[in-house]
Design an enzyme around this catalytic site. Sequence first.
Site, PDB file in Angstrom:
ATOM      1  N   TYR A 261      14.470 -13.339 -28.515  1.00  0.00           N
ATOM      2  CA  TYR A 261      15.116 -13.797 -27.282  1.00  0.00           C
ATOM      3  C   TYR A 261      15.403 -15.291 -27.362  1.00  0.00           C
ATOM      4  O   TYR A 261      16.530 -15.733 -27.107  1.00  0.00           O
ATOM      5  CB  TYR A 261      14.217 -13.489 -26.084  1.00  0.00           C
ATOM      6  CG  TYR A 261      14.673 -14.149 -24.800  1.00  0.00           C
ATOM      7  CD1 TYR A 261      15.831 -13.726 -24.154  1.00  0.00           C
ATOM      8  CD2 TYR A 261      13.952 -15.208 -24.245  1.00  0.00           C
ATOM      9  CE1 TYR A 261      16.256 -14.343 -22.985  1.00  0.00           C
ATOM     10  CE2 TYR A 261      14.375 -15.819 -23.074  1.00  0.00           C
ATOM     11  CZ  TYR A 261      15.528 -15.386 -22.451  1.00  0.00           C
ATOM     12  OH  TYR A 261      15.944 -15.997 -21.294  1.00  0.00           O
TER      13      TYR A 261
ATOM     14  N   LYS B 224      19.126 -17.114 -27.586  1.00  0.00           N
ATOM     15  CA  LYS B 224      19.578 -18.068 -26.568  1.00  0.00           C
ATOM     16  C   LYS B 224      19.947 -19.414 -27.196  1.00  0.00           C
ATOM     17  O   LYS B 224      20.920 -20.054 -26.780  1.00  0.00           O
ATOM     18  CB  LYS B 224      18.498 -18.259 -25.503  1.00  0.00           C
ATOM     19  CG  LYS B 224      18.265 -17.034 -24.630  1.00  0.00           C
ATOM     20  CD  LYS B 224      19.490 -16.660 -23.806  1.00  0.00           C
ATOM     21  CE  LYS B 224      19.747 -17.643 -22.696  1.00  0.00           C
ATOM     22  NZ  LYS B 224      20.924 -17.220 -21.854  1.00  0.00           N
TER      23      LYS B 224
ATOM     24  N   ALA C 144      22.818 -12.622 -19.079  1.00  0.00           N
ATOM     25  CA  ALA C 144      22.056 -12.711 -20.329  1.00  0.00           C
ATOM     26  C   ALA C 144      21.275 -11.430 -20.569  1.00  0.00           C
ATOM     27  O   ALA C 144      21.039 -10.643 -19.649  1.00  0.00           O
ATOM     28  CB  ALA C 144      21.088 -13.898 -20.285  1.00  0.00           C
ATOM     29  N   TYR C 145      20.887 -11.249 -21.814  1.00  0.00           N
ATOM     30  CA  TYR C 145      19.909 -10.222 -22.176  1.00  0.00           C
ATOM     31  C   TYR C 145      18.543 -10.880 -22.002  1.00  0.00           C
ATOM     32  O   TYR C 145      18.200 -11.808 -22.730  1.00  0.00           O
ATOM     33  CB  TYR C 145      20.124  -9.794 -23.626  1.00  0.00           C
ATOM     34  CG  TYR C 145      19.178  -8.715 -24.125  1.00  0.00           C
ATOM     35  CD1 TYR C 145      19.631  -7.421 -24.336  1.00  0.00           C
ATOM     36  CD2 TYR C 145      17.832  -8.990 -24.385  1.00  0.00           C
ATOM     37  CE1 TYR C 145      18.765  -6.429 -24.800  1.00  0.00           C
ATOM     38  CE2 TYR C 145      16.970  -8.012 -24.833  1.00  0.00           C
ATOM     39  CZ  TYR C 145      17.436  -6.731 -25.043  1.00  0.00           C
ATOM     40  OH  TYR C 145      16.579  -5.758 -25.490  1.00  0.00           O
ATOM     41  N   THR C 146      17.778 -10.433 -21.013  1.00  0.00           N
ATOM     42  CA  THR C 146      16.534 -11.127 -20.655  1.00  0.00           C
ATOM     43  C   THR C 146      15.269 -10.308 -20.895  1.00  0.00           C
ATOM     44  O   THR C 146      14.178 -10.749 -20.511  1.00  0.00           O
ATOM     45  CB  THR C 146      16.569 -11.546 -19.173  1.00  0.00           C
ATOM     46  OG1 THR C 146      16.787 -10.383 -18.359  1.00  0.00           O
ATOM     47  CG2 THR C 146      17.685 -12.553 -18.925  1.00  0.00           C
TER      48      THR C 146
ATOM     49  N   ASP D 204      31.832  -6.484 -19.998  1.00  0.00           N
ATOM     50  CA  ASP D 204      30.890  -6.064 -21.030  1.00  0.00           C
ATOM     51  C   ASP D 204      30.701  -7.198 -22.032  1.00  0.00           C
ATOM     52  O   ASP D 204      31.547  -7.420 -22.904  1.00  0.00           O
ATOM     53  CB  ASP D 204      31.415  -4.804 -21.731  1.00  0.00           C
ATOM     54  CG  ASP D 204      30.465  -4.285 -22.787  1.00  0.00           C
ATOM     55  OD1 ASP D 204      29.370  -4.871 -22.961  1.00  0.00           O
ATOM     56  OD2 ASP D 204      30.811  -3.292 -23.459  1.00  0.00           O
ATOM     57  N   LEU D 205      29.605  -7.910 -21.905  1.00  0.00           N
ATOM     58  CA  LEU D 205      29.380  -9.072 -22.763  1.00  0.00           C
ATOM     59  C   LEU D 205      29.026  -8.695 -24.204  1.00  0.00           C
ATOM     60  O   LEU D 205      28.937  -9.581 -25.056  1.00  0.00           O
ATOM     61  CB  LEU D 205      28.280  -9.949 -22.170  1.00  0.00           C
ATOM     62  CG  LEU D 205      28.649 -10.674 -20.874  1.00  0.00           C
ATOM     63  CD1 LEU D 205      27.476 -11.517 -20.386  1.00  0.00           C
ATOM     64  CD2 LEU D 205      29.879 -11.555 -21.054  1.00  0.00           C
TER      65      LEU D 205
ATOM     66  N   TRP E 160      10.738 -19.726 -16.367  1.00  0.00           N
ATOM     67  CA  TRP E 160       9.927 -18.903 -15.474  1.00  0.00           C
ATOM     68  C   TRP E 160      10.703 -18.534 -14.208  1.00  0.00           C
ATOM     69  O   TRP E 160      10.224 -18.708 -13.092  1.00  0.00           O
ATOM     70  CB  TRP E 160       8.640 -19.629 -15.124  1.00  0.00           C
ATOM     71  CG  TRP E 160       7.717 -19.901 -16.276  1.00  0.00           C
ATOM     72  CD1 TRP E 160       8.020 -19.929 -17.618  1.00  0.00           C
ATOM     73  CD2 TRP E 160       6.333 -20.232 -16.196  1.00  0.00           C
ATOM     74  NE1 TRP E 160       6.928 -20.246 -18.368  1.00  0.00           N
ATOM     75  CE2 TRP E 160       5.868 -20.444 -17.515  1.00  0.00           C
ATOM     76  CE3 TRP E 160       5.434 -20.399 -15.145  1.00  0.00           C
ATOM     77  CZ2 TRP E 160       4.542 -20.773 -17.819  1.00  0.00           C
ATOM     78  CZ3 TRP E 160       4.120 -20.738 -15.438  1.00  0.00           C
ATOM     79  CH2 TRP E 160       3.671 -20.910 -16.764  1.00  0.00           C
TER      80      TRP E 160
ATOM     81  N   GLN F  62      19.300 -12.191 -11.315  1.00  0.00           N
ATOM     82  CA  GLN F  62      18.650 -13.089 -10.352  1.00  0.00           C
ATOM     83  C   GLN F  62      19.476 -14.336 -10.069  1.00  0.00           C
ATOM     84  O   GLN F  62      19.759 -14.664  -8.911  1.00  0.00           O
ATOM     85  CB  GLN F  62      17.277 -13.518 -10.890  1.00  0.00           C
ATOM     86  CG  GLN F  62      16.267 -12.409 -11.031  1.00  0.00           C
ATOM     87  CD  GLN F  62      14.960 -12.956 -11.555  1.00  0.00           C
ATOM     88  OE1 GLN F  62      14.135 -13.477 -10.817  1.00  0.00           O
ATOM     89  NE2 GLN F  62      14.748 -12.839 -12.852  1.00  0.00           N
TER      90      GLN F  62
END
Length: 319
Positions: A146, A150, A81-83, A57-58, A171, A29
């Site tokens: 998560y 972060k 990010a991994y969200t 590839d993170l 959000w 996004q």
Amino acid sequence: MQIPKVNQTPKVIQTPKYKKILLTGVNGQVGHALQLALANQSGLFAELVCLDRSQLDLSNPQAIRDVVQAIQPDLIINPAAYTAVDKAESEPDLAYAINATAPGVLAEEAAKLGAKFIHFSTDYVYAGNKIGVYVEDDATAPLSIYGKSKLAGEEAVRAVGLPSLIFRTSWVYGAYGKNFLHTILRLAKEREQLRIVADQIGAPTSSHSIAQAVVEVLARWDGEHSGVYHLVNAGRTTWHGFATAIVDAYAQLQPARDWPMLKAKVANIGPITTADYPTPAARPANSCLDCTKLSSDFSVQLPDWRDALMAELEALPTN
């Protein structure tokens, strides 16, 4: 015949502020919104390199190092990010690899090049039990994998000590991608009644608002400011309030845009508690972030979340 003299003003050639910007996560996004926003700011940079997951590839530190050294950017922007908040509870290693280890590696490689670094974090680094808004120096106490991953990413970036900005947002949603906006619209087309959590508060923040704010910051940032900044749309609401605002705004725009009708009406969106909707990952009850520091250091203020919502809805496809 004498040729008349013409007064000419010498052309001023402006040198771009950044020679090469590396932008990660362009299929996400925020990454997608940043790519679009930066494309309209060509005077800010000479080259913009946009990479998606298949190109960077993170989860692979050596691959990160190889890519950064091959590109040689003087600014790295990392919204990737991994969200998957709930899935992270069962995939902690992958969440930490992408959210904690990767930002640290990117920062290390940026430091080797003398480059600047911008990274994105989240309201989930807080426990959410504070009365009032959170400021950047408030104690962190994430409740989920998560959030913990972060926060570890923030700490890894700060440990490198290069000129860097870490933007905590909350959000996040937008016209592009999978998010709360699209979920509510899908459910409202399928069902006549919805039940939405009403005891968590925060600021819905549009990806477009984030991207525009970052562009403004980039134009003013000379590296003198480093650290964590809150970056969210103004105002606050609950998830229930956000859902009702989405349905109400959609209904206002629907006749002119010829969108499909919604089955659910605002009056049929019922409030529930967090306990009524258990999830694998705990969410902070209070996600309200104070953006005074951002305004003070960069003179950047994001619009009210209701205005940002209308702008995102107007960007939706007409079909």
